[in-house]
Every structure is written in structure tokens, then in C-alpha cells.
Design a protein around this motif. Structure first.
Motif, PDB file in Angstrom:
ATOM      1  N   HIS A 187      -5.161  11.956  -3.152  1.00  0.00           N
ATOM      2  CA  HIS A 187      -4.369  11.437  -4.828  1.00  0.00           C
ATOM      3  C   HIS A 187      -5.855  11.418  -6.179  1.00  0.00           C
ATOM      4  CE1 HIS A 187      -1.201   8.897  -2.335  1.00  0.00           C
ATOM      5  NE2 HIS A 187      -1.433   9.709  -2.642  1.00  0.00           N
TER       6      HIS A 187
ATOM      7  N   ALA B 266      -7.622   5.324  -8.428  1.00  0.00           N
ATOM      8  CA  ALA B 266      -7.426   5.806  -7.513  1.00  0.00           C
ATOM      9  C   ALA B 266      -9.244   5.833  -6.504  1.00  0.00           C
ATOM     10  CB  ALA B 266      -6.947   7.411  -7.288  1.00  0.00           C
TER      11      ALA B 266
ATOM     12  N   SER C  16       1.662   6.694  -6.662  1.00  0.00           N
ATOM     13  CA  SER C  16       1.472   8.114  -6.937  1.00  0.00           C
ATOM     14  C   SER C  16       1.112   9.289  -6.633  1.00  0.00           C
ATOM     15  CB  SER C  16      -0.535   7.251  -6.236  1.00  0.00           C
ATOM     16  OG  SER C  16      -0.996   6.334  -6.310  1.00  0.00           O
ATOM     17  N   GLU C  17       2.459   9.670  -5.433  1.00  0.00           N
ATOM     18  CA  GLU C  17       2.916  11.247  -5.235  1.00  0.00           C
ATOM     19  C   GLU C  17       4.090  11.074  -6.434  1.00  0.00           C
ATOM     20  OE1 GLU C  17       3.568  10.294  -1.740  1.00  0.00           O
ATOM     21  OE2 GLU C  17       1.868  10.780  -0.509  1.00  0.00           O
TER      22      GLU C  17
ATOM     23  N   ARG D  83       4.603  15.911  -0.026  1.00  0.00           N
ATOM     24  CA  ARG D  83       3.561  15.915   0.340  1.00  0.00           C
ATOM     25  C   ARG D  83       3.287  18.161   0.212  1.00  0.00           C
ATOM     26  NH1 ARG D  83       1.044  11.019   3.923  1.00  0.00           N
ATOM     27  NH2 ARG D  83       1.611   9.515   1.530  1.00  0.00           N
TER      28      ARG D  83
ATOM     29  N   HIS E  35      -5.336   8.796   2.452  1.00  0.00           N
ATOM     30  CA  HIS E  35      -4.642   9.563   1.362  1.00  0.00           C
ATOM     31  C   HIS E  35      -5.284   9.027   0.037  1.00  0.00           C
ATOM     32  CE1 HIS E  35      -1.737  13.125   1.262  1.00  0.00           C
ATOM     33  NE2 HIS E  35      -0.359  12.467   0.286  1.00  0.00           N
ATOM     34  N   HIS E  36      -5.466   7.964  -0.342  1.00  0.00           N
ATOM     35  CA  HIS E  36      -6.097   7.908  -1.201  1.00  0.00           C
ATOM     36  C   HIS E  36      -6.733   9.028  -1.798  1.00  0.00           C
ATOM     37  CE1 HIS E  36      -3.997   4.025  -2.061  1.00  0.00           C
ATOM     38  NE2 HIS E  36      -3.544   3.980  -1.135  1.00  0.00           N
TER      39      HIS E  36
ATOM     40  N   ARG F  19       2.172   1.577  -3.232  1.00  0.00           N
ATOM     41  CA  ARG F  19       0.468   2.768  -4.634  1.00  0.00           C
ATOM     42  C   ARG F  19       1.111   3.462  -4.055  1.00  0.00           C
ATOM     43  NH1 ARG F  19      -2.367  -1.479  -3.565  1.00  0.00           N
ATOM     44  NH2 ARG F  19      -3.456  -0.578  -1.760  1.00  0.00           N
ATOM     45  N   THR F  20       0.930   4.640  -2.827  1.00  0.00           N
ATOM     46  CA  THR F  20       0.670   5.494  -2.885  1.00  0.00           C
ATOM     47  C   THR F  20       1.816   6.249  -3.339  1.00  0.00           C
ATOM     48  OG1 THR F  20      -0.005   5.554  -0.756  1.00  0.00           O
ATOM     49  CG2 THR F  20       0.864   7.770  -0.798  1.00  0.00           C
TER      50      THR F  20
ATOM     51  N   ARG G 266       0.837  -1.522   0.147  1.00  0.00           N
ATOM     52  CA  ARG G 266      -0.001  -0.123   0.470  1.00  0.00           C
ATOM     53  C   ARG G 266       0.283   1.250  -0.240  1.00  0.00           C
ATOM     54  NH1 ARG G 266      -4.876   1.627   4.578  1.00  0.00           N
ATOM     55  NH2 ARG G 266      -5.490   3.683   2.971  1.00  0.00           N
ATOM     56  N   GLU G 267       1.831   1.294   1.192  1.00  0.00           N
ATOM     57  CA  GLU G 267       3.148   2.248   0.730  1.00  0.00           C
ATOM     58  C   GLU G 267       3.644   2.653  -0.138  1.00  0.00           C
ATOM     59  OE1 GLU G 267       3.888   2.675   5.447  1.00  0.00           O
ATOM     60  OE2 GLU G 267       5.029   0.844   4.095  1.00  0.00           O
TER      61      GLU G 267
END
Length: 202
Positions: free
Chosen positions: A91, A78, A39-40, A188, A87-88, A35-36, A32-33
Motif C-alpha cells: 500500500h 501506511a 486503502s485498496e 489486487r 501487505h501494508h 483498514r486494508t 486490520r482487514e
């Protein structure tokens, strides 16, 4: 952009560095981290590309359609995780904001023939929807303030006769285990500021 070439270069550099850091984060952590982080990284590099001053590189007219498709796909990806919160959701908002900016700049491109980044310049107001732009500006203003607040040293109550926890020594920040979290928050924050600045040009 309204701030001139120097502003564009600074914004491009900040977003590119943030995207590069996020790319490094994709090599570690939970699925998951990672994937985040991906995206970022996409958001950071996309913003950096949009911020390149027009005097240096004027992308072809179809580039804005590519941005819209790319970040539209990112928004669809997302959507499902965003329904679970976290946080998604940010995104999803960010990807939709990029689609909106690409669409808002495209009419300005065809209207003045000056290249894609002309949409960031004097003629940028033609494509944006003031109410939607204002709502996104408010969202990113609160996001930036929230991110900045998380970077401030916390106040820790010290028990009578005791010492402050070691993790809050040296100005209130955490130890080595918290450093990554603080750097991620700073990354961020940088991208939130960049998005706010880009929205202002609409």
C-alpha cells in the motif's frame, strides 16, 4: 492513454469495480482487514478517476495536486504499518507511485494546456523519471506475477489409499471459506495490472 479511449474505459471500469469490491469488504472482517480494504478501495477509485479518457473529462490543472496530496496522506498513513511488513508495504509503494504519477503528469498538463489526461497521452514522457518509472514497472510486474501465481490451482499430495482433501476438490481451489481470499487476490491482481498499464504511459 496510449491505447486510446477504449483502453482508458476498460482500465477505468476494472479499477472502479475493484474499488467497489474493496469498499464492500470494509463492512466485515477484523479492524486490520477493514483498514486494508479501505486503502485498496481508495487506490481503485483513484486509479479509475485517473484513467477516464480525456475526450470525456479533462480535469482542471489543480486536480493533479489534489491527487498528490490525497495519496501523499495515504502514504503517510501506511508508513507505520508498513514497517511491520505485510501487505501494508505494498500500500505504501502504491500510494507513493500515485503521488509520483500525479507529479509526473502535472508539468505535461501546464505545458500543453490539454487537460489532465493529456499526461497519459502522447506528451506523457515529459514528466517521468525513466529510472524510477522502470523500477516501479519491475515491482508491479513481479507483483502481478506473484498474484497470478497465488490464483493457480495448487498441487496437493494424496496419501496412498486416501482421497484428496475436500477443500482442494473441483480444480484445486479451496471451498467457500477460500473464495473471498481468491476474489481479493484477483482484485489486487487487477489493480496491479492497472498500475502497470498507467506507469507504461509515463
Amino acid at each position: 492513454m496510449h491505447g486510446g479511449a477504449l483502453t482508458g474505459w476498460l482500465l477505468m471500469a476494472l479499477c472502479a469495480v475493484s474499488g467497489g469490491y474493496c469498499l464492500l469488504r470494509t463492512r466485515a472482517g477484523t479492524p486490520r482487514e477493514r483498514r486494508t480494504a479501505r486503502s485498496e478501495a481508495l487506490m481503485g477509485f483513484g486509479m479509475a478517476a485517473m484513467a477516464v479518457p480525456a475526450a470525456v473529462l479533462s480535469p482542471p490543472d489543480w486536480a493533479w495536486a489534489v491527487y498528490a496530496v490525497l495519496f501523499g496522506a495515504a502514504a503517510l498513513r501506511a508508513l507505520r504499518p508498513a514497517l511491520r511488513g505485510g501487505h501494508h508495504l505494498h500500500h505504501l509503494v502504491g500510494s507513493l507511485a500515485m503521488v509520483y504519477m500525479a507529479g509526473a503528469m502535472a508539468p505535461a498538463v501546464t505545458g500543453n494546456g490539454g487537460g489532465g489526461h493529456a499526461g497519459h497521452g502522447a506528451g506523457a514522457g515529459a514528466g517521468g523519471i525513466p529510472l524510477l518509472t522502470g523500477a516501479l514497472l519491475v515491482y508491479y510486474a513481479f507483483y502481478v506475477l506473484g498474484s497470478a501465481g497465488r490464483l493457480l490451482p495448487g498441487t496437493v499430495a494424496v496419501p496412498a489409499g486416501g482421497a484428496a482433501p475436500a477443500s482442494r476438490a473441483l480444480g484445486g481451489f479451496g471451498g467457500a471459506s477460500d473464495g473471498l481470499s481468491e476474489l481479493t487476490t484477483a482484485c489486487r491482481l487487477t489493480m496491479g495490472l492497472g498500475m502497470f498499464a498507467m506507469l507504461l504511459t509515463l
